[in-house]
Design an enzyme around this catalytic site. Structure first.
Site, PDB file in Angstrom:
ATOM      1  N   LYS A 277       0.837  -1.213   0.000  1.00  0.00           N
ATOM      2  CA  LYS A 277       0.000   0.000   0.000  1.00  0.00           C
ATOM      3  C   LYS A 277       0.868   1.258   0.000  1.00  0.00           C
ATOM      4  O   LYS A 277       0.607   2.186  -0.762  1.00  0.00           O
ATOM      5  CB  LYS A 277      -0.874   0.050   1.263  1.00  0.00           C
ATOM      6  CG  LYS A 277      -2.012  -0.937   1.269  1.00  0.00           C
ATOM      7  CD  LYS A 277      -2.770  -0.843   2.590  1.00  0.00           C
ATOM      8  CE  LYS A 277      -1.994  -1.454   3.704  1.00  0.00           C
ATOM      9  NZ  LYS A 277      -2.042  -1.136   5.013  1.00  0.00           N
TER      10      LYS A 277
ATOM     11  N   ARG B 143     -10.630  -0.396   7.816  1.00  0.00           N
ATOM     12  CA  ARG B 143     -10.022  -1.669   8.181  1.00  0.00           C
ATOM     13  C   ARG B 143     -11.026  -2.648   8.763  1.00  0.00           C
ATOM     14  O   ARG B 143     -10.682  -3.802   9.009  1.00  0.00           O
ATOM     15  CB  ARG B 143      -8.945  -1.409   9.229  1.00  0.00           C
ATOM     16  CG  ARG B 143      -7.540  -1.632   8.715  1.00  0.00           C
ATOM     17  CD  ARG B 143      -6.618  -1.314   9.851  1.00  0.00           C
ATOM     18  NE  ARG B 143      -5.314  -1.880   9.722  1.00  0.00           N
ATOM     19  CZ  ARG B 143      -4.287  -1.290   9.124  1.00  0.00           C
ATOM     20  NH1 ARG B 143      -4.450  -0.154   8.505  1.00  0.00           N
ATOM     21  NH2 ARG B 143      -3.108  -1.848   9.126  1.00  0.00           N
TER      22      ARG B 143
ATOM     23  N   ARG C  74      10.177   0.316  11.947  1.00  0.00           N
ATOM     24  CA  ARG C  74       8.978   0.586  12.728  1.00  0.00           C
ATOM     25  C   ARG C  74       8.931  -0.396  13.889  1.00  0.00           C
ATOM     26  O   ARG C  74       9.304  -1.551  13.733  1.00  0.00           O
ATOM     27  CB  ARG C  74       7.747   0.383  11.851  1.00  0.00           C
ATOM     28  CG  ARG C  74       7.314   1.647  11.168  1.00  0.00           C
ATOM     29  CD  ARG C  74       6.286   1.422  10.127  1.00  0.00           C
ATOM     30  NE  ARG C  74       5.207   0.515  10.519  1.00  0.00           N
ATOM     31  CZ  ARG C  74       4.182   0.225   9.724  1.00  0.00           C
ATOM     32  NH1 ARG C  74       4.106   0.770   8.534  1.00  0.00           N
ATOM     33  NH2 ARG C  74       3.246  -0.605  10.113  1.00  0.00           N
TER      34      ARG C  74
HETATM   35  P1  ADP Z   1       0.329  -2.112   8.062  1.00  0.00           P
HETATM   36  O1  ADP Z   1      -0.755  -2.111   7.014  1.00  0.00           O
HETATM   37  O2  ADP Z   1       1.647  -2.542   7.536  1.00  0.00           O
HETATM   38  O3  ADP Z   1      -0.089  -2.860   9.302  1.00  0.00           O
HETATM   39  P2  ADP Z   1      -0.275   0.670   8.787  1.00  0.00           P
HETATM   40  O4  ADP Z   1       0.672   1.808   8.828  1.00  0.00           O
HETATM   41  O5  ADP Z   1      -1.408   0.766   7.827  1.00  0.00           O
HETATM   42  O6  ADP Z   1       0.609  -0.629   8.523  1.00  0.00           O
HETATM   43  O7  ADP Z   1      -0.900   0.438  10.247  1.00  0.00           O
HETATM   44  C1  ADP Z   1      -0.102   0.288  11.381  1.00  0.00           C
HETATM   45  C2  ADP Z   1      -0.971   0.126  12.622  1.00  0.00           C
HETATM   46  O8  ADP Z   1      -1.771   1.315  12.807  1.00  0.00           O
HETATM   47  C3  ADP Z   1      -1.978  -0.999  12.569  1.00  0.00           C
HETATM   48  O9  ADP Z   1      -1.410  -2.246  12.966  1.00  0.00           O
HETATM   49  C4  ADP Z   1      -3.038  -0.509  13.562  1.00  0.00           C
HETATM   50  O10 ADP Z   1      -2.589  -0.705  14.879  1.00  0.00           O
HETATM   51  C5  ADP Z   1      -3.067   0.995  13.325  1.00  0.00           C
HETATM   52  N1  ADP Z   1      -4.071   1.408  12.309  1.00  0.00           N
HETATM   53  C6  ADP Z   1      -3.824   1.896  11.061  1.00  0.00           C
HETATM   54  N2  ADP Z   1      -4.956   2.184  10.409  1.00  0.00           N
HETATM   55  C7  ADP Z   1      -5.972   1.857  11.256  1.00  0.00           C
HETATM   56  C8  ADP Z   1      -7.396   1.901  11.165  1.00  0.00           C
HETATM   57  N3  ADP Z   1      -8.023   2.315  10.052  1.00  0.00           N
HETATM   58  N4  ADP Z   1      -8.113   1.498  12.244  1.00  0.00           N
HETATM   59  C9  ADP Z   1      -7.514   1.071  13.376  1.00  0.00           C
HETATM   60  N5  ADP Z   1      -6.186   0.985  13.524  1.00  0.00           N
HETATM   61  C10 ADP Z   1      -5.401   1.377  12.485  1.00  0.00           C
END
Ligand code: ADP
Length: 212
Positions: free
Chosen positions: A14, A87, A161
């Protein structure tokens, strides 16, 4: 250009795809993960709460996510990419309402498909530039930084991260399968769903450009 929602397992590409589309088509990029990581740097109670949830790979509450998202969307005029949101089905329902409230378009939903083992390697080997956000990998052989720990593009330091480890990957992957995958059926019924193969960058870009 239509707004895009990217649905994908952790490390399915993504971020990489967003980076390319932002440069090539001037999309605004909204990553709820980035918005949350920014908040987690605050010393506040909220910052600490978010930090813990991120570290464990848990989903952050809708209340926090929607507050950040709505604020961000209000600053954007042109087309945008939603990366990491919605999500859960509940977020998708609430987002349908938010779109109406803010007079935005839902746009296209794109599912990125990558094999499980590739995802794991991408997560465990992933490093990012502190200054420009460029993504590298020290395990997959693709996008290896030329000099260890240094960004090829801007010379900034590379970091990992805190949630990019095998343990957290497993939790994030399970959460994806349980909570995010049902969104595919939801958007399929709405008729705005597209699939792309994201096992490598060239294929991913070619396939998405066929739809754009
Ligand atoms: P990845 O898709 O690699 O897990 P992201 O940067 O999209 O990485 O998300 C990292 C973390 O941020 C997730 O594991 C979650 O804890 C939180 N997060 C991100 N987007 C959402 C969302 N829409 N709702 C709830 N938690 C979120």
């Amino acid at each position: 250009m239509k707004n895009l929602i990217l649905i994908a397992a952790p490390a399915a590409g993504k971020g990489t795809l967003s980076e390319i589309l932002v440069k090539k088509y001037n999309y605004a990029h909204i990553s709820t993960g980035d918005l949350l990581r920014e908040v987690s740097q605050d010393e506040s109670e909220l910052g600490k709460k978010v930090t813990n949830m991120l570290k464990n790979g848990e989903l952050v509450t809708d209340e926090i996510v929607f507050e950040l998202l709505e604020k961000k969307l209000e600053t954007i005029n042109g087309p945008y990419i939603l990366d990491g949101f919605p999500r859960t089905l509940n977020q998708a329902y609430k987002y349908d309402e938010l779109v109406v409230k803010l007079k935005k378009e839902l746009g296209m939903v794109v599912v990125l498909n990558t094999p499980y083992e590739t995802l794991k390697k991408r997560i465990v080997g992933r490093v990012l530039c502190k200054d420009c956000g460029s993504i590298y990998n020290t395990l997959t052989g693709v996008n290896m930084p030329k000099q260890e720990g240094i960004c090829d593009k801007c010379g900034g330091f590379l970091y990992k991260r805190s949630d990019d480890n095998e343990e957290s990957f497993k939790t994030r992957y399970e959460t994806y399968m349980k909570k995010t995958k049902p969104l595919i059926e939801y958007y399929e019924k709405k008729g705005n769903l597209y699939y792309i193969d994201s096992s490598d960058t060239t294929t991913m870009l070619r396939e998405i450009e066929d739809f754009l």
